[in-house]
Design an enzyme around this catalytic site. Structure first.
Site, PDB file in Angstrom:
ATOM      1  N   PHE A  44      -4.671 144.096  24.840  1.00 50.58           N
ATOM      2  CA  PHE A  44      -4.856 144.589  23.471  1.00 50.58           C
ATOM      3  C   PHE A  44      -3.564 145.124  22.876  1.00 50.58           C
ATOM      4  O   PHE A  44      -3.248 144.872  21.732  1.00 50.58           O
ATOM      5  CB  PHE A  44      -5.893 145.716  23.461  1.00 50.58           C
ATOM      6  CG  PHE A  44      -7.290 145.223  23.204  1.00 50.58           C
ATOM      7  CD1 PHE A  44      -7.543 143.894  22.927  1.00 50.58           C
ATOM      8  CD2 PHE A  44      -8.365 146.119  23.220  1.00 50.58           C
ATOM      9  CE1 PHE A  44      -8.822 143.450  22.690  1.00 50.58           C
ATOM     10  CE2 PHE A  44      -9.657 145.679  22.985  1.00 50.58           C
ATOM     11  CZ  PHE A  44      -9.884 144.351  22.727  1.00 50.58           C
ATOM     12  N   GLN A 110     -12.644 147.495  32.866  1.00 50.03           N
ATOM     13  CA  GLN A 110     -12.838 147.486  31.419  1.00 50.03           C
ATOM     14  C   GLN A 110     -12.823 146.049  30.906  1.00 50.03           C
ATOM     15  O   GLN A 110     -13.054 145.806  29.735  1.00 50.03           O
ATOM     16  CB  GLN A 110     -11.697 148.243  30.739  1.00 50.03           C
ATOM     17  CG  GLN A 110     -11.576 149.696  31.145  1.00 50.03           C
ATOM     18  CD  GLN A 110     -10.299 150.310  30.580  1.00 50.03           C
ATOM     19  OE1 GLN A 110     -10.263 150.780  29.453  1.00 50.03           O
ATOM     20  NE2 GLN A 110      -9.249 150.282  31.352  1.00 50.03           N
ATOM     21  N   ILE A 112     -13.584 142.053  30.282  1.00 54.21           N
ATOM     22  CA  ILE A 112     -14.794 141.329  29.892  1.00 54.21           C
ATOM     23  C   ILE A 112     -14.683 139.850  30.272  1.00 54.21           C
ATOM     24  O   ILE A 112     -15.483 139.041  29.830  1.00 54.21           O
ATOM     25  CB  ILE A 112     -15.006 141.461  28.361  1.00 54.21           C
ATOM     26  CG1 ILE A 112     -13.764 140.945  27.608  1.00 54.21           C
ATOM     27  CG2 ILE A 112     -15.298 142.914  27.979  1.00 54.21           C
ATOM     28  CD1 ILE A 112     -13.966 140.775  26.122  1.00 54.21           C
ATOM     29  N   HIS A 130     -17.417 147.542  29.924  1.00 51.93           N
ATOM     30  CA  HIS A 130     -17.425 147.058  28.533  1.00 51.93           C
ATOM     31  C   HIS A 130     -18.112 145.721  28.390  1.00 51.93           C
ATOM     32  O   HIS A 130     -17.857 144.977  27.445  1.00 51.93           O
ATOM     33  CB  HIS A 130     -15.983 146.989  28.006  1.00 51.93           C
ATOM     34  CG  HIS A 130     -15.336 148.335  27.912  1.00 51.93           C
ATOM     35  ND1 HIS A 130     -13.982 148.527  27.852  1.00 51.93           N
ATOM     36  CD2 HIS A 130     -15.877 149.588  27.872  1.00 51.93           C
ATOM     37  CE1 HIS A 130     -13.713 149.832  27.782  1.00 51.93           C
ATOM     38  NE2 HIS A 130     -14.846 150.493  27.799  1.00 51.93           N
ATOM     39  N   CYS A 138     -29.003 138.568  22.815  1.00 47.31           N
ATOM     40  CA  CYS A 138     -29.687 139.082  21.631  1.00 47.31           C
ATOM     41  C   CYS A 138     -29.675 140.606  21.693  1.00 47.31           C
ATOM     42  O   CYS A 138     -30.027 141.190  22.721  1.00 47.31           O
ATOM     43  CB  CYS A 138     -31.124 138.556  21.603  1.00 47.31           C
ATOM     44  SG  CYS A 138     -32.126 139.382  20.342  1.00 47.31           S
ATOM     45  N   CYS A 163     -31.438 135.012  17.378  1.00 44.16           N
ATOM     46  CA  CYS A 163     -32.248 134.761  18.569  1.00 44.16           C
ATOM     47  C   CYS A 163     -33.395 133.809  18.240  1.00 44.16           C
ATOM     48  O   CYS A 163     -34.147 134.057  17.284  1.00 44.16           O
ATOM     49  CB  CYS A 163     -32.780 136.086  19.119  1.00 44.16           C
ATOM     50  SG  CYS A 163     -33.772 135.892  20.606  1.00 44.16           S
ATOM     51  N   SER A 204      -3.951 149.249  32.777  1.00 48.88           N
ATOM     52  CA  SER A 204      -4.648 149.836  31.634  1.00 48.88           C
ATOM     53  C   SER A 204      -3.744 150.868  30.978  1.00 48.88           C
ATOM     54  O   SER A 204      -3.081 151.647  31.672  1.00 48.88           O
ATOM     55  CB  SER A 204      -5.951 150.515  32.087  1.00 48.88           C
ATOM     56  OG  SER A 204      -6.542 151.197  31.002  1.00 48.88           O
ATOM     57  N   SER A 205      -3.734 150.875  29.646  1.00 47.37           N
ATOM     58  CA  SER A 205      -2.953 151.895  28.941  1.00 47.37           C
ATOM     59  C   SER A 205      -3.648 153.261  29.055  1.00 47.37           C
ATOM     60  O   SER A 205      -3.067 154.282  28.720  1.00 47.37           O
ATOM     61  CB  SER A 205      -2.774 151.495  27.474  1.00 47.37           C
ATOM     62  OG  SER A 205      -4.037 151.254  26.895  1.00 47.37           O
ATOM     63  N   ASN A 229       1.195 150.003  36.387  1.00 47.33           N
ATOM     64  CA  ASN A 229       1.281 149.463  35.028  1.00 47.33           C
ATOM     65  C   ASN A 229       2.743 149.202  34.712  1.00 47.33           C
ATOM     66  O   ASN A 229       3.612 149.910  35.204  1.00 47.33           O
ATOM     67  CB  ASN A 229       0.702 150.487  34.023  1.00 47.33           C
ATOM     68  CG  ASN A 229       0.141 149.831  32.779  1.00 47.33           C
ATOM     69  OD1 ASN A 229      -0.735 148.974  32.876  1.00 47.33           O
ATOM     70  ND2 ASN A 229       0.641 150.197  31.615  1.00 47.33           N
TER      71      ASN A 229
HETATM   72  P1  NAD Z   1      -4.543 147.719  26.971  1.00 45.36           P
HETATM   73  O1  NAD Z   1      -4.111 146.465  26.274  1.00 45.36           O
HETATM   74  O2  NAD Z   1      -4.674 148.956  26.172  1.00 45.36           O
HETATM   75  O3  NAD Z   1      -3.500 148.046  28.136  1.00 45.36           O
HETATM   76  C1  NAD Z   1      -3.041 147.072  29.027  1.00 45.36           C
HETATM   77  C2  NAD Z   1      -1.867 147.679  29.780  1.00 45.36           C
HETATM   78  O4  NAD Z   1      -1.486 146.752  30.789  1.00 45.36           O
HETATM   79  C3  NAD Z   1      -0.636 147.917  28.898  1.00 45.36           C
HETATM   80  O5  NAD Z   1      -0.161 149.235  29.101  1.00 45.36           O
HETATM   81  C4  NAD Z   1       0.376 146.875  29.387  1.00 45.36           C
HETATM   82  O6  NAD Z   1       1.700 147.349  29.366  1.00 45.36           O
HETATM   83  C5  NAD Z   1      -0.077 146.634  30.813  1.00 45.36           C
HETATM   84  N1  NAD Z   1       0.204 145.296  31.309  1.00 45.36           N
HETATM   85  C6  NAD Z   1      -0.074 144.113  30.713  1.00 45.36           C
HETATM   86  N2  NAD Z   1       0.228 143.094  31.521  1.00 45.36           N
HETATM   87  C7  NAD Z   1       0.753 143.641  32.650  1.00 45.36           C
HETATM   88  C8  NAD Z   1       1.271 143.099  33.865  1.00 45.36           C
HETATM   89  N3  NAD Z   1       1.283 141.791  34.078  1.00 45.36           N
HETATM   90  N4  NAD Z   1       1.733 143.957  34.803  1.00 45.36           N
HETATM   91  C9  NAD Z   1       1.711 145.304  34.597  1.00 45.36           C
HETATM   92  N5  NAD Z   1       1.221 145.876  33.474  1.00 45.36           N
HETATM   93  C10 NAD Z   1       0.744 145.048  32.511  1.00 45.36           C
HETATM   94  O7  NAD Z   1      -5.882 147.371  27.739  1.00 45.36           O
HETATM   95  P2  NAD Z   1      -6.980 148.353  28.386  1.00 45.36           P
HETATM   96  O8  NAD Z   1      -6.361 149.629  28.817  1.00 45.36           O
HETATM   97  O9  NAD Z   1      -7.756 147.521  29.339  1.00 45.36           O
HETATM   98  O10 NAD Z   1      -7.973 148.793  27.227  1.00 45.36           O
HETATM   99  C11 NAD Z   1      -8.324 148.053  26.122  1.00 45.36           C
HETATM  100  C12 NAD Z   1      -9.630 147.294  26.078  1.00 45.36           C
HETATM  101  O11 NAD Z   1      -9.211 145.968  26.139  1.00 45.36           O
HETATM  102  C13 NAD Z   1     -10.655 147.366  27.159  1.00 45.36           C
HETATM  103  O12 NAD Z   1     -11.765 147.954  26.631  1.00 45.36           O
HETATM  104  C14 NAD Z   1     -11.013 145.887  27.480  1.00 45.36           C
HETATM  105  O13 NAD Z   1     -12.401 145.710  27.320  1.00 45.36           O
HETATM  106  C15 NAD Z   1     -10.328 145.121  26.427  1.00 45.36           C
HETATM  107  N6  NAD Z   1      -9.700 143.824  26.736  1.00 45.36           N
HETATM  108  C16 NAD Z   1     -10.076 143.106  27.831  1.00 45.36           C
HETATM  109  C17 NAD Z   1      -9.442 141.899  28.101  1.00 45.36           C
HETATM  110  C18 NAD Z   1      -9.895 141.117  29.301  1.00 45.36           C
HETATM  111  O14 NAD Z   1     -11.069 141.153  29.645  1.00 45.36           O
HETATM  112  N7  NAD Z   1      -8.986 140.400  29.962  1.00 45.36           N
HETATM  113  C19 NAD Z   1      -8.412 141.439  27.283  1.00 45.36           C
HETATM  114  C20 NAD Z   1      -8.056 142.209  26.156  1.00 45.36           C
HETATM  115  C21 NAD Z   1      -8.710 143.407  25.908  1.00 45.36           C
END
Ligand code: NAD
Length: 258
Positions: A44, A110, A112, A130, A138, A163, A204-205, A229
């Site tokens: 994200f 988190q 999906i 999530h 539905c 639905c 995750s951020s 991270n």
């Molecule tokens: P986020 O985008 O806020 O954070 C992702 C973090 O991962 C960032 O800080 C980034 O610097 C780090 N990052 C990215 N690629 C990396 C790598 N290869 N190595 C090390 N660090 C890396 O995402 P979040 O904290 O998961 O929260 C946001 C929401 O995003 C969640 O609720 C989730 O549902 C949703 N989301 C999910 C997906 C998925 O399912 N793949 C994709 C996009 C968003």
């Protein structure tokens, strides 16, 4: 805390993580979008991430407004190809190894994208906070729908799915902003976080709440908190160890997985 950039220091940091894992009795792995970027699914908040292009559709808007539903399905049509063609990467494989060989009991995610399950972890060991974006359901009767036929109809003539059993609104089976968290998963994630002695937060951020509360819950209950991270997170100050590396290389090294 550690932040390095050479291969030599990656090996040192991987070894520190390996030692913590070897000494853990019960471990929880917590993942965010960052673990899936190496599979080609944008996260994200990174540059080029989903939010640099789209504003998320709030749940209340999805329910009340046809134009919001149209925008939500437009965004889904845009993001789906990357998710549909993605394969688990080295980071997912390392996490799956931690679950199959121990000491990890479950993965709280988190994400999906379903890639933890695709990497071989049993459904019941993946706690999806999530929801799951690989299918739809539905909102009224929960009937499950596959995404592809919905997207085909939407792209053909902008059809919005309803639905066929109860007429309710059909939505990707994810938890949107403003939507209630899934109760069973949230309670289970709380229990697992409080019961572990090593909590590993990966990719995750840690800014999305209540999900970001689980690392703190584990720390409060006495667990060692490790954050992996590539950049700083909002919870670095609470961690026992922060490893600023790309996920695949670091975890692959620490768990001995290619
Ligand atoms: P986020 O985008 O806020 O954070 C992702 C973090 O991962 C960032 O800080 C980034 O610097 C780090 N990052 C990215 N690629 C990396 C790598 N290869 N190595 C090390 N660090 C890396 O995402 P979040 O904290 O998961 O929260 C946001 C929401 O995003 C969640 O609720 C989730 O549902 C949703 N989301 C999910 C997906 C998925 O399912 N793949 C994709 C996009 C968003």
């Amino acid at each position: 805390m550690a932040s390095h950039s050479s291969t030599a220091t990656l090996a040192i940091d991987a070894e520190r993580l390996r030692t913590l894992i070897a000494n853990a009795g019960r471990m929880v792995v917590f993942t965010g979008a960052g673990i899936s970027t190496e599979s080609g699914i944008p996260d994200f908040r990174s540059p080029g991430g989903v939010w640099s292009r789209n504003t998320p559709v709030q749940f209340q808007d999805f329910v009340s407004s046809e134009s919001a539903r149209r925008e939500a399905w437009r965004q889904k049509a845009e993001s789906h190809p990357a998710m549909a063609s993605a394969e688990p990467n080295r980071g997912h494989r390392a996490v799956a190894t931690l679950v199959s060989r121990g000491p990890a009991k479950c993965v709280i995610t988190q994400n999906i994208d379903g890639l933890h399950q695709r990497s071989g972890i049993a459904d019941e060991q993946v706690i999806e906070l999530h929801g799951n974006g690989t299918y739809a359901h539905c909102l009224s009767c929960q009937k499950r729908y596959e995404i592809e036929p919905i997207l085909s109809a939407f792209e053909r003539d902008s059809t919005l799915p309803l639905c066929d059993t109860c007429g309710g609104l059909v939505k990707a089976a994810t938890i949107s902003f403003g939507q209630a968290m899934p109760e069973r998963e949230t309670l289970r994630a709380e229990r697992e976080s409080r019961d572990c002695d090593l909590f590993l937060a990966i990719g995750s951020s840690l800014v999305v709440w209540p999900a970001a509360g689980f690392p703190l819950m584990a720390k409060d209950a006495g667990a060692t908190l490790v954050i992996v991270n590539r950049e700083r997170t909002d919870l670095d100050a609470y961690a026992d160890l922060v490893l600023n590396w790309e996920i695949g290389p670091l975890l692959g090294h620490a768990v001995n997985v290619n």
